[in-house]
Write an enzyme that holds these catalytic residues in place. Structure first.
Site, mmCIF file in Angstrom:
data_model
loop_
_atom_site.group_PDB
_atom_site.id
_atom_site.type_symbol
_atom_site.label_atom_id
_atom_site.label_comp_id
_atom_site.label_asym_id
_atom_site.label_seq_id
_atom_site.Cartn_x
_atom_site.Cartn_y
_atom_site.Cartn_z
ATOM 1 N N ASN B 77 57.724 90.084 101.759
ATOM 2 C CA ASN B 77 56.562 90.964 101.637
ATOM 3 C C ASN B 77 56.171 91.532 102.973
ATOM 4 O OD1 ASN B 77 53.671 89.912 102.634
ATOM 5 N ND2 ASN B 77 55.047 88.177 102.306
ATOM 6 N N PHE B 137 49.033 81.424 112.092
ATOM 7 C CA PHE B 137 49.859 81.754 113.256
ATOM 8 C C PHE B 137 51.283 82.069 112.805
ATOM 9 C CE2 PHE B 137 47.158 78.628 115.928
ATOM 10 C CZ PHE B 137 46.169 79.586 116.079
ATOM 11 N N CYS B 139 52.181 84.771 110.182
ATOM 12 C CA CYS B 139 52.529 86.021 109.518
ATOM 13 C C CYS B 139 53.465 86.841 110.408
ATOM 14 C CB CYS B 139 51.235 86.782 109.238
ATOM 15 S SG CYS B 139 51.421 87.876 107.862
ATOM 16 N N ASN B 204 55.501 79.244 107.276
ATOM 17 C CA ASN B 204 55.129 80.585 106.895
ATOM 18 C C ASN B 204 56.437 81.337 106.602
ATOM 19 O OD1 ASN B 204 53.847 83.195 106.736
ATOM 20 N ND2 ASN B 204 52.143 82.298 107.873
ATOM 21 N N THR B 205 56.335 82.605 106.361
ATOM 22 C CA THR B 205 57.517 83.333 105.892
ATOM 23 C C THR B 205 58.467 83.654 107.042
ATOM 24 O OG1 THR B 205 56.269 85.372 106.085
ATOM 25 C CG2 THR B 205 56.332 84.311 103.922
ATOM 26 N N CYS B 347 83.654 67.732 81.231
ATOM 27 C CA CYS B 347 84.370 68.862 81.833
ATOM 28 C C CYS B 347 84.636 69.937 80.789
ATOM 29 C CB CYS B 347 85.696 68.380 82.433
ATOM 30 S SG CYS B 347 86.698 69.713 83.125
ATOM 31 N N CYS B 350 86.572 74.882 83.400
ATOM 32 C CA CYS B 350 86.448 76.213 84.000
ATOM 33 C C CYS B 350 87.350 76.341 85.222
ATOM 34 C CB CYS B 350 85.001 76.507 84.375
ATOM 35 S SG CYS B 350 84.370 75.517 85.750
ATOM 36 N N CYS B 357 88.488 73.894 95.824
ATOM 37 C CA CYS B 357 89.173 72.899 96.645
ATOM 38 C C CYS B 357 90.513 73.441 97.143
ATOM 39 C CB CYS B 357 89.368 71.619 95.838
ATOM 40 S SG CYS B 357 89.886 70.222 96.858
ATOM 41 N N CYS B 388 83.098 70.430 95.226
ATOM 42 C CA CYS B 388 83.356 70.537 93.783
ATOM 43 C C CYS B 388 82.095 70.243 92.985
ATOM 44 C CB CYS B 388 84.509 69.622 93.368
ATOM 45 S SG CYS B 388 84.288 67.895 93.845
#
Lengths: 446, 440
Positions: B77, B137, B139, B204-205, B347, B350, B357, B388
């Site tokens: 923001n 302190f 921003c 803070n951000t 399992c 997939c 690995c 994994c």
């Protein structure tokens, strides 16, 4: 209520006019962008993906789905078309529940596979709507190949040959190209003239000329083609229909399901298409289901699909069987036609024998039953309409090796007319494509 | 039933979930809704000095990154401190606190780095009967260009100075909010402590550009074709916040200094992790901005049920329990050996563990067995790296198994001896010591 709804016999206009459009609209409405993005996020991008291995044309499914998910549907379409130039039709008609979607790991994980077919349709529709062409023909090779049949196998073969720089002439017996895509698929699976649009899309690569109304064995011979072309590909499908071998099957009211399906696809006004009040369809495959469901959608009051073996042996997929049931078709197993009952020149019923397996052999019992009906559709399989014109046959089909080569060194074959693979659109595409590669290797001396 | 009542620097709240100083706490309407929803406290959106309030941009204030299914993972923001009149805010703060005496009401403040400015605002805030103040302190955008926010937070001496003024001119507890846009978070925390702060809050951000518009080549969020770095928050920053919280919690200079944990708290589990790593409570913003105030119900019930299942009666029972387990790499036990295990029943094949690995790690997962698709760890290649586990889409399908004492590590052929040994005495360490140094 439409006047003819309950009319005995085979009659048109059983439905209110508005119901036709509703009944024959797209079976699976296409994904919009949001649906495609949500669904594409479900793909796990598996290694050596089971879906891809289950696809007869080996489309790189995880890759094209990832391309969709990253806002690159054009790239997805290119990925699909590079393996399957008829990816648009396959997205509509593939029995995905038996192929890619059955293999999807999310089917194992949650019983809900990624909707690969609909995603494929999303990407291919975008590319085809904008006529994005992804392939450029190589320099002309000076070779000229005859392709017999403008169905999925022939079109896929022609496209790949054209890509390699060869010139292709397609001979097709019907008045429109597309083969079963145009004539053999239930209307609600391919709406808005998609089959013809796809032919235009495929042939836009150039170097492909289609001659309609030219039937093998009638308008030309295989020997003549083999003499005047550098190679020949036969993708002639199965033009003949198996007989019931039941008494009374020549009576008016006993029709071939494939003819009914073709007529329905070509009809411009479905309300003019007659259908029985009570219809019995004999058979257990996709054609039987298509005919049964469409009879129901045309307004038949009772439609019974009769199959001589059990549910598990039916060629129609589970999804197709469920679709038929959902549309109101009654499916009855272990019954085979014994006699078509004809009174005053019209069909009034069909007598069926109860069947059983005796020592593994299907045999009729003495017990019979009668289903009252005014129309019977035969859908018990199709046969090769040609005697092969000199190429060897096997099991009623043209014998081919893994590359599609026949016994004649200048002749290849693929699709339903040839041995090997299931009789599916996607299989025909794979075989046509692979035969083209084999022909190309032969022609350029690899 | 666990007791999740919280006391933080003497400020009581019915639960440890506060809303951070941010848009959700900018006015009475929102804060009333938050308290009705069940939030334990709020830090009112930062007040500035008396006079014409700051102005915000009139275009997009937020940018974001998303995960699958467009789940918001990170938000940034460029909104400034409150753009409402100081006295309107003060009046509302007083009224809301009066309406909700059992909830914590903290007021965030940011005024210029001058003694007079702080001296002027502190009594005004105190008059609202708020429970405490938080010094912004942190921003990183906009206000920092005017010498406030992160511009103060990046200079420990300034922090110490301002904290001192606040303690001098106010009786309220002071929470010093720290910026993560700094090399070593311990320095500003120490400065705040030296200045006499009651607590620190972080993070803070983080300075960020969430994306670039590839049509206009403007950073997002874009204001008329240009963008400015904004403050980044949300689930994506949680690991950074946890690490910084733990650094302060285990620093001997700031050990025991109360910490209000902020940064990507989205579920009860995140909150519990912050508390375990030394935070006395947590502040939430992005999760509420994504899903609304109702999420606090899940946080309250989840934390309470987990505490019940573990036998923790109060927050103090597990507060800081993970701090002692945070150490330097050099003290990690090199004799500890684990191997990945794939639960074949769970399992779904997939193959992502295999390819991760195979392509990028140690070639320790087979893809086929008896001609069938099958994924299994090969112990003689597995280094126990956990990749994994992290790429597997099925929860708990791949787990790490600790080799018991006496077992043979098939990769090295060595027997697990069960003795602690770390890098400080390892033969390969050129600066090795004779006697092993234990982890603190």
């Amino acid at each position: 209520m439409a006047e003819a709804r309950l009319q005995e016999g085979i009659a048109p206009a059983r439905l209110d006019p508005a119901d036709y459009a509703k009944n024959f609209s797209d079976l699976h409405p296409p994904f919009d962008r949001h649906e495609a993005l949500v669904e594409s996020d479900r793909c796990y991008f598996c290694y050596d993906a089971p879906c891809m291995n289950a696809c007869p044309t080996s489309i790189d499914i995880p890759l094209f789905i990832r391309e969709i998910s990253t806002g690159n549907p054009e790239g997805a379409a290119a990925t699909i078309f590079s393996q399957n130039i008829l990816g648009g039709m396959c997205a509509r008609v593939c029995p995905t529940e038996q192929l890619c979607e059955e293999a999807c790991v999310r089917e194992e994980a949650e019983g809900k596979p990624v909707k690969i077919g609909l995603l494929q349709r999303y990407a291919t529709d975008i590319a085809m709507d904008r006529n994005l062409q992804f392939f450029t023909r190589r320099e002309s090779s000076g070779k000229h190949i005859a392709v017999v049949g403008a169905g999925p196998a022939g079109l896929a073969c022609a496209h790949r040959l054209a890509l390699h720089g060869h010139r292709v002439t397609i001979y097709d017996g019907r008045s429109k190209p597309g083969g079963l895509n145009e004539y053999g698929i239930a209307s609600y699976k391919s709406v808005d003239g998609f089959a013809q649009a796809e032919v235009d899309y495929v042939t836009a690569i150039g170097g492909i000329n289609i001659e309609q109304g030219k039937l093998l064995g009638q308008d030309f011979s295989l020997a003549a083609l083999a003499d005047s072309y550098d190679a020949v590909f036969l993708g002639i499908g199965l033009g003949g229909v198996n007989a019931l071998r039941a008494e009374g099957e020549d009576a008016p009211g006993v029709d071939n399901a494939v003819d009914f399906i073709a007529e329905l696809r070509q009809a411009t006004d479905l309300s003019k298409l007659p259908v029985g009040r009570r219809v019995v369809v004999i058979g257990g495959g996709m054609t039987a289901v298509d005919a049964a469901v469409q009879s129901k959608l045309l307004g038949a009051e009772e439609v019974t699909l009769v199959y001589r073996r059990g549910k598990a042996q039916m060629n129609a997929s589970e999804f197709e069987q469920d679709l038929a049931a959902a549309k109101g078709v009654t499916i009855r197993h272990w019954l085979a036609p014994k006699r078509v009952i004809v009174q005053f020149g019209t069909v009034t019923g069909i007598e069926l024998s109860y069947m059983q397996l005796r020592d593994g052999t299907l045999t009729a019992t003495d017990a019979t039953t009668v289903i009252a009906c005014d129309q019977v559709f035969k859908a018990i399989g199709q046969t090769l309409a040609s005697d092969g014109e000199g190429v060897e046959l096997a099991g009623g089909k043209i014998a081919v090796d893994r590359e599609g080569r026949t016994s004649n060194p200048k002749v290849w074959a693929g699709g339903d007319c040839a041995t090997g693979g299931d009789d599916l659109t996607v299989t025909a595409v794979a075989e046509g494509r692979d035969a083209a590669e084999s022909i190309n290797r032969m022609l350029i001396g690899l | 039933m666990a007791d999740i009542r919280n006391t933080f620097v003497g400020i009581k709240s019915p639960n440890p979930f506060w809303l951070a100083s941010a848009p959700p706490t900018d006015k009475a309407y929102n804060v009333e809704r938050a308290f009705k929803a069940g939030w334990g406290g709020v830090v009112w959106k930062t007040l500035g000095e008396e006079g014409p309030p700051v102005v915000n941009v009139n275009g997009p204030r937020y940018g974001a990154i998303w995960g699958a299914d467009r789940r918001l993972l990170g938000l940034n923001n460029i909104e400034l401190i409150t753009d409402r009149d100081l006295y309107k805010n003060l009046t509302e703060i007083k009224q809301v606190k009066k309406n909700w005496p059992d909830r914590a009401m903290i007021v965030s403040i940011m005024v210029p780095c001058e003694e007079e400015s702080w001296k002027a605002i502190l009594p005004l805030v105190e008059a609202t009967e708020a429970d405490g103040i938080e010094l912004n302190f942190g921003c990183p955008h906009g206000m920092s260009e005017r010498g406030m926010g992160a511009a103060v937070g990046q200079v420990p001496e300034y922090i110490e100075m301002v904290v001192r003024w606040c303690k001098q001119y106010s009786r309220m507890p002071v929470i010093t909010k720290l910026t993560p846009n700094i090399a070593d978070i311990r320095k500003p925390a120490r400065a705040a402590k030296h200045g006499g702060t009651d607590a620190v809050s972080l993070i803070n951000t983080i300075n960020s550009i969430t994306s670039v518009n590839l049509d206009t080549f403007s950073p997002e969020p874009s204001i008329d074709g240009r963008g400015s770095h904004g403050g980044y928050c949300g689930p994506a920053v949680k690991p950074i916040a946890l690490s910084m919280v733990s650094e302060i919690a285990r620093d001997p200079d700031t050990y025991g200094l109360p910490i209000s944990g902020i940064g990507g708290v989205t579920t009860w589990r995140d909150a519990a992790e912050f508390l375990a790593l030394g935070a006395g409570n947590v502040q939430v913003c992005t999760a509420a901005m994504t899903y609304g105030f109702k999420i606090v119900e899940e946080m309250i019930s989840g934390l309470s049920n987990w505490m019940d299942s573990k036998g923790h009666r109060t927050l103090d029972d597990f507060a800081g329990r993970a701090v002692r387990n945070v150490t330097d790499w050099q003290y990690l036990n090199l004799n500890y050996i684990s191997k990945a295990r794939i639960d074949q029943d769970l399992c779904i094949k997939c193959g992502r563990c295999h390819i991760a690995c195979e392509d990028t790690s140690h070639q320790a997962i087979m893809k086929e067995k008896d001609g069938r698709r099958h994924f299994e760890v090969m112990d003689d290649e597995c280094v126990g790296c956990n990749l994994c586990v992290n790429v597997c889409p099925v929860d708990d399908c791949i787990t790490m198994e600790t080799l018991p004492v006496g077992a043979i590590d098939e990769r090295t052929g060595r027997i697990v001896n069960g003795q602690y040994a770390n890098w400080t005495t390892h033969p390969n360490n050129p600066a090795r010591k004779e006697v092993i140094e234990p982890a603190e």
